[in-house]
Scaffold this motif. Sequence first.
Motif, PDB file in Angstrom:
ATOM      1  N   GLY A 116     -34.686 -11.912 -80.723  1.00  0.00           N
ATOM      2  CA  GLY A 116     -33.737 -11.981 -81.827  1.00  0.00           C
ATOM      3  C   GLY A 116     -32.303 -11.857 -81.341  1.00  0.00           C
ATOM      4  O   GLY A 116     -32.048 -11.482 -80.198  1.00  0.00           O
ATOM      5  N   LEU A 118     -28.606 -10.071 -82.407  1.00  0.00           N
ATOM      6  CA  LEU A 118     -28.003  -9.010 -83.202  1.00  0.00           C
ATOM      7  C   LEU A 118     -26.494  -9.032 -83.002  1.00  0.00           C
ATOM      8  O   LEU A 118     -26.017  -9.214 -81.878  1.00  0.00           O
ATOM      9  CB  LEU A 118     -28.565  -7.653 -82.767  1.00  0.00           C
ATOM     10  CG  LEU A 118     -30.089  -7.527 -82.833  1.00  0.00           C
ATOM     11  CD1 LEU A 118     -30.567  -6.338 -82.032  1.00  0.00           C
ATOM     12  CD2 LEU A 118     -30.529  -7.413 -84.277  1.00  0.00           C
ATOM     13  N   ALA A 130     -34.421  -4.064 -81.653  1.00  0.00           N
ATOM     14  CA  ALA A 130     -35.390  -4.981 -82.263  1.00  0.00           C
ATOM     15  C   ALA A 130     -36.770  -4.590 -81.746  1.00  0.00           C
ATOM     16  O   ALA A 130     -36.886  -3.937 -80.697  1.00  0.00           O
ATOM     17  CB  ALA A 130     -35.072  -6.425 -81.899  1.00  0.00           C
TER      18      ALA A 130
END
Length: 171
Positions: A116, A118, A130
Amino acid sequence: MPVFDSTLKAPKCATAGSSCDTGASLVLGKDTMSGGAEPNQPNNINGSCADGTSGTFHSDESNDRILVASTGGGSMTHGQTVKVTATVWAWNTGSSDSLDLYYAANANSPTWVFIGTLVPPAGGAQSLSATYTLPTGSLQAVRANFRYQGTRSSCSTGAYDDHDDLIFAVN
């Protein structure tokens, strides 16, 4: 606590545990950044992703710490959920920076899988996290790719970007 692995060229926890943490100094800083040269830079597997060379320590972007920890306690085991936390230094308000997190099932021959992206909520020291599920593999890795603007990548090329890996044993 990991030590710098001179063969793989990144911090490594050789024994499986409930967590693996670079601590406060193993990846602190970036490249040869003024006031904050990173020990053993670039601290990624096989030195495969050079850090950007621009910026001033704790004013501009840097990865300062990486932690991988079991969310359920006990030793990290494949199939288990872990939390990866990167402590970064974000520039200005943090809104121009992004942290791209990746994992690799085999640290000896990494194929990076995206976890991911961020964005820091503010400037300065920020801890961004995460979770993901550990794949099968006895020696795994995570990568924190902290970048100024640009696009998602496991190895971005911006002048302010910092890329650090953490290698860890899994049961």
